[in-house]
Motif scaffolding. Structure first.
Motif, PDB file in Angstrom:
ATOM      1  N   ARG A  77     -28.020  -6.503 -52.646  1.00 56.98           N
ATOM      2  CA  ARG A  77     -27.526  -5.225 -52.005  1.00 56.98           C
ATOM      3  C   ARG A  77     -26.582  -5.442 -50.863  1.00 56.98           C
ATOM      4  NH1 ARG A  77     -29.172   0.221 -50.754  1.00 56.98           N
ATOM      5  NH2 ARG A  77     -27.245   0.976 -49.729  1.00 56.98           N
ATOM      6  N   ALA A  78     -26.855  -6.812 -50.468  1.00 59.03           N
ATOM      7  CA  ALA A  78     -25.688  -7.550 -49.511  1.00 59.03           C
ATOM      8  C   ALA A  78     -24.401  -7.454 -50.232  1.00 59.03           C
ATOM      9  CB  ALA A  78     -26.155  -8.691 -48.878  1.00 59.03           C
ATOM     10  N   ASP A  79     -24.629  -8.182 -51.212  1.00 56.02           N
ATOM     11  CA  ASP A  79     -23.321  -8.492 -52.401  1.00 56.02           C
ATOM     12  C   ASP A  79     -22.558  -7.031 -52.415  1.00 56.02           C
ATOM     13  OD1 ASP A  79     -21.600  -9.959 -53.804  1.00 56.02           O
ATOM     14  OD2 ASP A  79     -22.923  -9.974 -55.720  1.00 56.02           O
ATOM     15  N   PHE A  80     -23.590  -6.207 -53.028  1.00 57.72           N
ATOM     16  CA  PHE A  80     -22.993  -4.780 -53.059  1.00 57.72           C
ATOM     17  C   PHE A  80     -22.123  -4.250 -51.950  1.00 57.72           C
ATOM     18  CE2 PHE A  80     -23.311  -0.168 -53.363  1.00 57.72           C
ATOM     19  CZ  PHE A  80     -22.614   0.101 -54.638  1.00 57.72           C
ATOM     20  N   ILE A  81     -22.548  -4.201 -50.910  1.00 56.81           N
ATOM     21  CA  ILE A  81     -21.730  -3.959 -49.510  1.00 56.81           C
ATOM     22  C   ILE A  81     -20.656  -4.636 -49.432  1.00 56.81           C
ATOM     23  CG2 ILE A  81     -22.309  -3.981 -47.165  1.00 56.81           C
ATOM     24  CD1 ILE A  81     -25.104  -3.690 -47.517  1.00 56.81           C
ATOM     25  N   ARG A  82     -20.708  -6.020 -49.489  1.00 55.43           N
ATOM     26  CA  ARG A  82     -19.534  -6.701 -49.241  1.00 55.43           C
ATOM     27  C   ARG A  82     -18.582  -6.283 -50.350  1.00 55.43           C
ATOM     28  NH1 ARG A  82     -23.456 -11.124 -48.702  1.00 55.43           N
ATOM     29  NH2 ARG A  82     -23.990 -11.391 -46.337  1.00 55.43           N
ATOM     30  N   VAL A  83     -18.934  -6.239 -51.702  1.00 56.94           N
ATOM     31  CA  VAL A  83     -17.895  -6.092 -52.700  1.00 56.94           C
ATOM     32  C   VAL A  83     -17.233  -4.659 -52.414  1.00 56.94           C
ATOM     33  CG1 VAL A  83     -17.506  -5.299 -55.110  1.00 56.94           C
ATOM     34  CG2 VAL A  83     -18.970  -7.238 -54.476  1.00 56.94           C
ATOM     35  N   GLN A  84     -18.067  -3.699 -52.135  1.00 57.84           N
ATOM     36  CA  GLN A  84     -17.094  -2.662 -51.902  1.00 57.84           C
ATOM     37  C   GLN A  84     -16.403  -2.349 -50.355  1.00 57.84           C
ATOM     38  OE1 GLN A  84     -20.324   0.920 -51.926  1.00 57.84           O
ATOM     39  NE2 GLN A  84     -19.320   1.409 -53.955  1.00 57.84           N
ATOM     40  N   ILE A  85     -16.723  -3.119 -49.417  1.00 63.13           N
ATOM     41  CA  ILE A  85     -16.006  -3.264 -48.239  1.00 63.13           C
ATOM     42  C   ILE A  85     -14.564  -3.908 -48.581  1.00 63.13           C
ATOM     43  CG2 ILE A  85     -15.614  -4.423 -46.183  1.00 63.13           C
ATOM     44  CD1 ILE A  85     -18.709  -3.784 -45.509  1.00 63.13           C
ATOM     45  N   SER A  86     -14.665  -4.976 -49.644  1.00 62.08           N
ATOM     46  CA  SER A  86     -13.419  -5.596 -49.886  1.00 62.08           C
ATOM     47  C   SER A  86     -12.584  -4.861 -50.769  1.00 62.08           C
ATOM     48  CB  SER A  86     -13.855  -6.746 -50.911  1.00 62.08           C
ATOM     49  OG  SER A  86     -14.611  -7.830 -50.097  1.00 62.08           O
ATOM     50  N   ARG A 138     -21.898  -3.090 -41.212  1.00 58.70           N
ATOM     51  CA  ARG A 138     -22.241  -3.044 -42.414  1.00 58.70           C
ATOM     52  C   ARG A 138     -22.281  -4.425 -43.021  1.00 58.70           C
ATOM     53  NH1 ARG A 138     -21.064   2.353 -45.309  1.00 58.70           N
ATOM     54  NH2 ARG A 138     -20.709   3.677 -43.448  1.00 58.70           N
ATOM     55  N   LEU A 139     -21.296  -5.289 -42.427  1.00 65.00           N
ATOM     56  CA  LEU A 139     -21.461  -6.945 -42.735  1.00 65.00           C
ATOM     57  C   LEU A 139     -22.686  -7.380 -42.072  1.00 65.00           C
ATOM     58  CD1 LEU A 139     -17.641  -7.529 -42.902  1.00 65.00           C
ATOM     59  CD2 LEU A 139     -19.169  -7.227 -44.870  1.00 65.00           C
ATOM     60  N   ILE A 140     -22.725  -7.083 -40.871  1.00 57.47           N
ATOM     61  CA  ILE A 140     -23.948  -7.651 -40.196  1.00 57.47           C
ATOM     62  C   ILE A 140     -25.333  -7.338 -40.780  1.00 57.47           C
ATOM     63  CG2 ILE A 140     -25.351  -7.931 -37.868  1.00 57.47           C
ATOM     64  CD1 ILE A 140     -22.459  -7.553 -36.698  1.00 57.47           C
ATOM     65  N   TYR A 141     -25.371  -6.024 -41.226  1.00 60.05           N
ATOM     66  CA  TYR A 141     -26.461  -5.408 -42.188  1.00 60.05           C
ATOM     67  C   TYR A 141     -26.598  -6.508 -43.442  1.00 60.05           C
ATOM     68  CZ  TYR A 141     -29.864  -2.478 -44.627  1.00 60.05           C
ATOM     69  OH  TYR A 141     -30.976  -2.079 -45.130  1.00 60.05           O
ATOM     70  N   ALA A 142     -25.515  -6.669 -44.208  1.00 65.30           N
ATOM     71  CA  ALA A 142     -25.561  -7.327 -45.281  1.00 65.30           C
ATOM     72  C   ALA A 142     -26.038  -8.769 -45.137  1.00 65.30           C
ATOM     73  CB  ALA A 142     -24.161  -7.465 -45.865  1.00 65.30           C
ATOM     74  N   ASP A 143     -25.729  -9.624 -44.182  1.00 64.00           N
ATOM     75  CA  ASP A 143     -26.069 -10.879 -43.850  1.00 64.00           C
ATOM     76  C   ASP A 143     -27.701 -10.663 -43.466  1.00 64.00           C
ATOM     77  OD1 ASP A 143     -23.550 -11.861 -43.955  1.00 64.00           O
ATOM     78  OD2 ASP A 143     -23.163 -11.640 -41.534  1.00 64.00           O
ATOM     79  N   TRP A 144     -28.000  -9.864 -42.519  1.00 62.80           N
ATOM     80  CA  TRP A 144     -29.421  -9.566 -42.499  1.00 62.80           C
ATOM     81  C   TRP A 144     -30.292  -9.378 -43.742  1.00 62.80           C
ATOM     82  CZ3 TRP A 144     -33.614  -6.204 -43.238  1.00 62.80           C
ATOM     83  CH2 TRP A 144     -34.469  -6.167 -42.630  1.00 62.80           C
ATOM     84  N   LEU A 145     -29.739  -8.623 -44.490  1.00 66.72           N
ATOM     85  CA  LEU A 145     -30.323  -8.457 -45.922  1.00 66.72           C
ATOM     86  C   LEU A 145     -30.632  -9.763 -46.373  1.00 66.72           C
ATOM     87  CD1 LEU A 145     -28.812  -4.957 -47.197  1.00 66.72           C
ATOM     88  CD2 LEU A 145     -31.273  -5.302 -46.568  1.00 66.72           C
ATOM     89  N   GLU A 146     -29.552 -10.509 -46.633  1.00 65.96           N
ATOM     90  CA  GLU A 146     -29.361 -11.781 -47.389  1.00 65.96           C
ATOM     91  C   GLU A 146     -30.545 -12.686 -46.728  1.00 65.96           C
ATOM     92  OE1 GLU A 146     -25.992 -13.263 -49.872  1.00 65.96           O
ATOM     93  OE2 GLU A 146     -25.794 -13.780 -47.692  1.00 65.96           O
ATOM     94  N   GLU A 147     -30.713 -12.755 -45.422  1.00 61.00           N
ATOM     95  CA  GLU A 147     -31.730 -13.600 -44.827  1.00 61.00           C
ATOM     96  C   GLU A 147     -32.889 -13.395 -44.706  1.00 61.00           C
ATOM     97  OE1 GLU A 147     -30.024 -13.694 -40.729  1.00 61.00           O
ATOM     98  OE2 GLU A 147     -28.206 -14.641 -41.634  1.00 61.00           O
ATOM     99  N   ASN A 148     -33.307 -11.730 -44.803  1.00 61.92           N
ATOM    100  CA  ASN A 148     -34.642 -11.171 -44.794  1.00 61.92           C
ATOM    101  C   ASN A 148     -35.326 -10.858 -46.005  1.00 61.92           C
ATOM    102  OD1 ASN A 148     -35.214 -11.542 -41.636  1.00 61.92           O
ATOM    103  ND2 ASN A 148     -33.146 -11.091 -41.753  1.00 61.92           N
ATOM    104  N   ASP A 149     -34.485 -10.574 -47.103  1.00 63.16           N
ATOM    105  CA  ASP A 149     -34.981  -9.867 -48.283  1.00 63.16           C
ATOM    106  C   ASP A 149     -34.187 -10.706 -49.410  1.00 63.16           C
ATOM    107  OD1 ASP A 149     -36.182  -8.494 -50.361  1.00 63.16           O
ATOM    108  OD2 ASP A 149     -35.476  -6.809 -49.653  1.00 63.16           O
ATOM    109  N   ARG A 150     -34.621 -11.617 -49.632  1.00 65.58           N
ATOM    110  CA  ARG A 150     -33.539 -12.755 -50.375  1.00 65.58           C
ATOM    111  C   ARG A 150     -33.614 -12.296 -51.933  1.00 65.58           C
ATOM    112  NH1 ARG A 150     -34.614 -16.793 -46.570  1.00 65.58           N
ATOM    113  NH2 ARG A 150     -32.620 -17.715 -46.351  1.00 65.58           N
ATOM    114  N   ILE A 151     -34.572 -11.675 -52.530  1.00 65.58           N
ATOM    115  CA  ILE A 151     -34.379 -11.081 -54.005  1.00 65.58           C
ATOM    116  C   ILE A 151     -33.676  -9.706 -53.899  1.00 65.58           C
ATOM    117  CG2 ILE A 151     -35.880 -10.438 -55.722  1.00 65.58           C
ATOM    118  CD1 ILE A 151     -38.333 -12.095 -54.477  1.00 65.58           C
ATOM    119  N   GLU A 152     -34.208  -8.762 -53.633  1.00 67.91           N
ATOM    120  CA  GLU A 152     -33.612  -7.488 -53.550  1.00 67.91           C
ATOM    121  C   GLU A 152     -32.282  -7.219 -52.582  1.00 67.91           C
ATOM    122  OE1 GLU A 152     -32.205  -3.927 -55.112  1.00 67.91           O
ATOM    123  OE2 GLU A 152     -33.668  -5.166 -55.910  1.00 67.91           O
TER     124      GLU A 152
END
Length: 95
Positions: free
Chosen positions: A19-28, A1-15
């Motif tokens: 979503r990457a932040d949401f994944i990381r927050v919920q994992i924390s 999930r964290l790898i996917y969050a990284d990918w989202l942040e790198e490839n879809d900077r707006i939306e």
């Protein structure tokens, strides 16, 4: 999930960044103890992200008739829908 969050942040900077932040927050929230000093900030950020993006993130599932959607660690984990909606969309749900 964290790898996917990284990918989202790198490839879809707006939306993707949200979503990457949401994944990381919920994992924390799932990993850390209830008395973690950042917990209140994570809960506030989780609420903020859901308020801003819930419609977009839930949209495809709502089109399938989902009545209740719960996110865990950044992804829809629990979905409730009627038997009729399930029968009409079973192929889409499982593919």
């Amino acid at each position: 999930r964290l790898i996917y969050a990284d990918w989202l942040e790198e490839n879809d900077r707006i939306e993707g960044a949200a979503r990457a932040d949401f994944i990381r927050v919920q994992i924390s929230l799932a990993r850390e103890p209830l008395d973690h000093p950042e917990r209140a900030a994570w809960l506030a950020r989780e609420r903020e992200l859901l308020e801003d993006h819930r419609t977009a993130w839930e949209g495809p599932l709502r089109k399938l008739g989902a009545e209740t959607i719960e996110f865990r660690r950044g992804f829809a984990e629990f979905i409730e829908l009627s038997a009729g909606s399930f029968r009409r969309h079973d192929e889409a749900i499982f593919n």
